[in-house]
Motif scaffolding. Sequence first.
Motif, PDB file in Angstrom:
ATOM      1  N   GLU A 151       0.810  -1.200   0.000  1.00  0.00           N
ATOM      2  CA  GLU A 151       0.000   0.000   0.000  1.00  0.00           C
ATOM      3  C   GLU A 151       0.852   1.261   0.000  1.00  0.00           C
ATOM      4  OE1 GLU A 151      -2.629  -0.156   3.285  1.00  0.00           O
ATOM      5  OE2 GLU A 151      -3.769  -1.872   2.514  1.00  0.00           O
ATOM      6  N   ARG A 152       2.056   1.145   0.486  1.00  0.00           N
ATOM      7  CA  ARG A 152       2.906   2.318   0.603  1.00  0.00           C
ATOM      8  C   ARG A 152       3.934   2.432  -0.516  1.00  0.00           C
ATOM      9  NH1 ARG A 152       4.324   3.344   6.978  1.00  0.00           N
ATOM     10  NH2 ARG A 152       2.206   3.194   7.803  1.00  0.00           N
ATOM     11  N   HIS A 240      11.195   7.547   3.952  1.00  0.00           N
ATOM     12  CA  HIS A 240      10.586   7.416   2.625  1.00  0.00           C
ATOM     13  C   HIS A 240      11.650   7.592   1.553  1.00  0.00           C
ATOM     14  CE1 HIS A 240       9.335  11.975   2.723  1.00  0.00           C
ATOM     15  NE2 HIS A 240      10.381  11.742   3.477  1.00  0.00           N
ATOM     16  N   ASP A 266       8.284   5.298  -2.315  1.00  0.00           N
ATOM     17  CA  ASP A 266       8.143   4.194  -1.368  1.00  0.00           C
ATOM     18  C   ASP A 266       8.203   4.747   0.058  1.00  0.00           C
ATOM     19  OD1 ASP A 266       8.434   1.973   0.270  1.00  0.00           O
ATOM     20  OD2 ASP A 266       9.845   0.944  -1.033  1.00  0.00           O
ATOM     21  N   TRP A 267       7.051   4.677   0.764  1.00  0.00           N
ATOM     22  CA  TRP A 267       7.049   5.146   2.150  1.00  0.00           C
ATOM     23  C   TRP A 267       6.770   4.000   3.120  1.00  0.00           C
ATOM     24  CZ3 TRP A 267       2.106   6.210   4.761  1.00  0.00           C
ATOM     25  CH2 TRP A 267       0.984   6.045   3.949  1.00  0.00           C
ATOM     26  N   THR A 268       7.205   2.804   2.722  1.00  0.00           N
ATOM     27  CA  THR A 268       7.029   1.612   3.543  1.00  0.00           C
ATOM     28  C   THR A 268       7.606   1.796   4.945  1.00  0.00           C
ATOM     29  OG1 THR A 268       7.150   0.221   1.563  1.00  0.00           O
ATOM     30  CG2 THR A 268       7.481  -0.864   3.685  1.00  0.00           C
ATOM     31  N   PHE A 276       2.309  11.327   7.115  1.00  0.00           N
ATOM     32  CA  PHE A 276       1.490  10.327   6.433  1.00  0.00           C
ATOM     33  C   PHE A 276       0.518  10.956   5.425  1.00  0.00           C
ATOM     34  CE2 PHE A 276       1.680   6.464   9.535  1.00  0.00           C
ATOM     35  CZ  PHE A 276       3.048   6.425   9.370  1.00  0.00           C
ATOM     36  N   ALA A 279       2.325  11.838   2.404  1.00  0.00           N
ATOM     37  CA  ALA A 279       2.727  10.634   1.677  1.00  0.00           C
ATOM     38  C   ALA A 279       1.543  10.058   0.901  1.00  0.00           C
ATOM     39  CB  ALA A 279       3.283   9.596   2.641  1.00  0.00           C
ATOM     40  N   ARG A 280       0.380   9.984   1.533  1.00  0.00           N
ATOM     41  CA  ARG A 280      -0.811   9.450   0.854  1.00  0.00           C
ATOM     42  C   ARG A 280      -1.204  10.300  -0.348  1.00  0.00           C
ATOM     43  NH1 ARG A 280      -2.590   8.890   6.374  1.00  0.00           N
ATOM     44  NH2 ARG A 280      -2.474   6.685   7.030  1.00  0.00           N
TER      45      ARG A 280
END
Length: 301
Positions: A151-152, A240, A266-268, A276, A279-280
């Motif tokens: 998802e990230r 990230h 990639d913000w895994t 957040f 990032a989203r």
Amino acid sequence: MTDDPVMTHIGAATELYRAGDVDGARASFAELWRGAVADDDAFHRCVVAHFAADAEPDVEQELAWDRRALEAADEVTEERAQEFHASLDVAGFYPSLHLSLADDLRRVGDDDGARNHLARAQEVLGVLGDDPYGQAVRGVAERLAALYDAERVVTAARVIAAPAATVFELIADPARQPEWDGNDNLAQAADGQRVRAVGDVFTTRLTMGAERENHVVEFEEGRLVAWTPSDPGRTPPPGHLWRWELQPLAPDRDGTARTAVRHTYDWTHLVDEHRFDRARATTAERLMGSLDRLAAAAESA
């Protein structure tokens, strides 16, 4: 296992490639392919094409070989496969064949095709044993799945009508990055910070006035660069990552150079919850905006 001179010649051709004789390897595989076609032997066609793909430096030619391998596998009877090895089930071909195609398609920017073959590989992973080969193939499946399923991890890709070196220079020179930033997040970066190795750190100023130190964590000249942004002096960075992957393609019919370019956010490993929402908001559409602006800059260079 019965003596099979074709398999011996496949091994020899593969060794040529590993020794750096790319042209010799390609010529050997082409000759082996002609022989397998003349003999109407689907098993040999499948194996020749599969190994020829591994020795092919051009990703589009690699894709063509992997497609031939899958087509041939569909024609191999279990009886013919067992002539080569008594314990070999034809179904054991498919996980690797589909994963090879998934990776090829990913590198040329066909994410839908890549996801399709990844899903088909995942459906048949159960035929593999718990041996080094089976573990290696499952590892490839897990790596590709992580690129698409997390998802990230956000990604976008397109082909740019310019040489890879031209495109890479626009990315690896921070002073050029504000020209193509699709997020409208970068205001400027000082000259003289051209990235050349893992461990380099370059500084950029954002449109809102803040400064960022960007730590280079992946680098291959002309092919790959990735960095993790951070507030100045913060160690470690918040987690990230921005990645750019370039794959030179064969020229167009009119001789125009082409490069498949993939951009990933990639913000895994991002742990700062205050970041957040931002990032989203970094969607595939925003990444494609950067790609489109990068293409315009590279194609007009």
